[in-house]
Scaffold this active site. Sequence first.
Site, PDB file in Angstrom:
ATOM      1  CD  GLU A 102     -58.890  -3.236  -0.003  1.00 32.83           C
ATOM      2  OE1 GLU A 102     -58.705  -4.325  -0.153  1.00 32.83           O
ATOM      3  OE2 GLU A 102     -60.066  -2.682   0.197  1.00 32.83           O
ATOM      4  CB  THR A 132     -61.202  -8.015  -0.074  1.00 32.09           C
ATOM      5  OG1 THR A 132     -60.954  -6.646   0.302  1.00 32.09           O
ATOM      6  CG2 THR A 132     -60.284  -8.356  -1.068  1.00 32.09           C
ATOM      7  CG  HIS A 163     -58.410  -1.210   3.411  1.00 34.10           C
ATOM      8  ND1 HIS A 163     -58.937  -0.842   4.573  1.00 34.10           N
ATOM      9  CD2 HIS A 163     -58.771  -2.467   3.084  1.00 34.10           C
ATOM     10  CE1 HIS A 163     -60.072  -1.603   4.800  1.00 34.10           C
ATOM     11  NE2 HIS A 163     -59.971  -2.727   4.046  1.00 34.10           N
ATOM     12  CG  ASP A 166     -61.115  -4.671  -3.341  1.00 35.15           C
ATOM     13  OD1 ASP A 166     -61.140  -3.336  -3.477  1.00 35.15           O
ATOM     14  OD2 ASP A 166     -60.768  -5.124  -2.033  1.00 35.15           O
ATOM     15  CG  HIS A 167     -64.410  -3.528  -2.058  1.00 29.35           C
ATOM     16  ND1 HIS A 167     -64.024  -2.418  -1.327  1.00 29.35           N
ATOM     17  CD2 HIS A 167     -63.842  -4.455  -1.762  1.00 29.35           C
ATOM     18  CE1 HIS A 167     -63.351  -2.523  -0.467  1.00 29.35           C
ATOM     19  NE2 HIS A 167     -62.666  -4.108  -0.699  1.00 29.35           N
TER      20      HIS A 167
HETATM   21  C1  GP9 Z   1     -57.896  -7.671   4.086  1.00 26.20           C
HETATM   22  C2  GP9 Z   1     -58.136  -6.899   2.768  1.00 26.20           C
HETATM   23  C3  GP9 Z   1     -59.183  -5.822   2.990  1.00 26.20           C
HETATM   24  O1  GP9 Z   1     -57.059  -8.773   4.165  1.00 26.20           O
HETATM   25  O2  GP9 Z   1     -58.416  -7.841   1.997  1.00 26.20           O
HETATM   26  O3  GP9 Z   1     -60.350  -6.486   3.247  1.00 26.20           O
HETATM   27  P1  GP9 Z   1     -61.599  -5.425   3.154  1.00 26.20           P
HETATM   28  O4  GP9 Z   1     -61.969  -4.719   4.386  1.00 26.20           O
HETATM   29  O5  GP9 Z   1     -61.471  -4.551   1.955  1.00 26.20           O
HETATM   30  O6  GP9 Z   1     -62.764  -6.441   2.841  1.00 26.20           O
HETATM   31 MN    MN Z   2     -60.950  -4.736  -0.143  1.00 23.48          MN
END
Ligand code: GP9
Ligand code: MN
Length: 627
Positions: free
Chosen positions: A253, A297, A412, A471-472
């Site tokens: 994340e 994500t 996150h 992921d980003h």
């Molecule tokens: C939520 C997690 C976060 O299940 O994958 O999502 P995001 O806010 O990073 O898209």
């Molecule tokens: Mn994410």
Amino acid sequence: MQMNKFRMPLFIIATILFGIKTYLVYRLMFDLSIENPLQEFILLINPIASAYLIFAISVWLNPARQMKYLRWTSLIGSLILFINLIFYRNFTDFITIPVLFQGNNAADLTGSFLTLLHMQDVLLFLDVAIIWYLSKKKFNLSINLPQTGKIAATAVTFLLLAGNVVLAEMERPMLFVRAFDREYLVKNIGVYNYHLYDASMQTKTKAQRVLADGSEISEIESYLDRNSPDGNNKDVPLYGIAEDKNVIFVSVESFQNFLFDSEINGTEATPFLNDLKESKDTIWFKNFYHQTAQGKTSDSEFIIENSLYPLGRGAVYFTHAQNEYHSLPEILNNESYETSVFHANNKSFWNREVMYDNLGYDQFYGEQSFEVTSENSFGWGLEDKAFFDQSIKYLKEQEQPFYSKFITLTHHFPFELPEEKANIDQYDSGSKTLNHYFQTARYTDEALQSFIQELKDSGIYEDSIIVLMGDHYGISEFHNKAIGEFLGKEINAYEHTQLQRVPFMIHIPGYENGEIREEVVGQIDVKPTLLHLLGINNEEDLTFGDNMFAEKGKDFIAMRDGSFVSEEYIFADGTCFDRESGAPLEEEEANQCTPIKEKVDQELQYSDNIIYGDLFRFYDFGQSEDQ
Ligand code: GP9
Ligand code: MN
């Protein structure tokens, strides 16, 4: 009989009763998490706004019809709430039109209907009973307004709705565009307006699909043959190196490359990953870009699974979860892999359970598969260390070879960590977000370290390859000043693009030839690359990505906003930069970006057309698609 002088019109009484009833049902019968007073307030006013929207229409009807209208709309509204409640008790989710018409869901519900029914559900219809009673002629609660009064009563509808929307956007910016999670939508606009929203999304999606025909797919196919010839080639290095091995894919994340080798007060932020990327068993692509958009994500998952671009607007996991795809898990299933996802969040977040099912995953271990306690959770939920730790038992149950995707959560936004769990200082800048960012990154780094250790201890490690991917981004443009200070440079469009680099490491136990690769690659390339490593034929696939180990078919990584990175240039914010030096190019030279930009736009358009038109239903992917 003597009546009071002031008679409150029935449509107002109905609005109050129905609104408060719905609020109480939200609070007492659904399990909606309320995090702050604003959310609580929105939850109270949204059912009142919805009720008013429906009931105020009655002022345009004559008295007899008014009463009839109020009786039936209150009954229908209550039934909608009731059906959602039954559905919720079974699926912990709200109904969407496609889900409702998915055969197995309806069957599931009818089978367990009686067990899902609770005694107190009768109370859901108490207001309806009162409204029916009060609608009797003797109470004379209809209202006869002059034209201007009718218009004014209707105008209030728009005021209430606008107020609700403004509050909802304040509470959850971009709620309607990104959609996130149905629970958020229901919390913010209420279950009734949520259904209107869902219906409009559904109509739009259906219309675009209906208008599409198969003719465009052959044009796209020949474009891809020319530009991304992804058929495997046994002569390309590393072909089949991971044949029959398990794949443990970890989506980390919000991890950006600038964390690598960074220090806070002399302490490395991510010591484990720093070493891993340079290990003799790791191939690290240091110029790997994420290509996600609003679906964050879920977009990154979508790109990896399909080698298609995400959409410019909304999350494709929500908007096109019913499309036909030729996904990575589906291909792997056909090669006798067991496929699964591990992610300790609500299964409906990003519509994952629906999309995963469509993409063909065998298993989804969501929040309910984990033991979440107040000691092992904070912020978004289960902490990564406990998440990995508790996953091992499930991983051991997988039939080998397996493909398992893990999605971490702790690192996150807003990157908050209980102080006792932090093993590194906060950074010190004007951005609280950036200051915290290093602490959660460090936490996840430690979690990954113990995960790898547990894989070793359980004997899974040796027979697996481990793919780690960011992921980003985690730090948005909003924090450019602070991040500029941290990196010691000003963040312009070029630097911003470079900040979109995220980890991509392929760790092959026992490989010994680890290397750091410099080529420009991105999430779009992951699917063909993994299939190459696994030695799986994907001759018939339609993907926009390239095998990272082969001669590249095309020379760019396209971002969803139309910017791109090529080996020589970076094009962002309308400017063409030299990729190496970061210098903006002048006229003549800047023209070098133009033909690439045209291809980027064309490619994004083709990918969108595939998704909007559900074009894969017109394409035969050959023997591997026999699901
Ligand atoms: C939520 C997690 C976060 O299940 O994958 O999502 P995001 O806010 O990073 O898209
Ligand atoms: Mn994410």
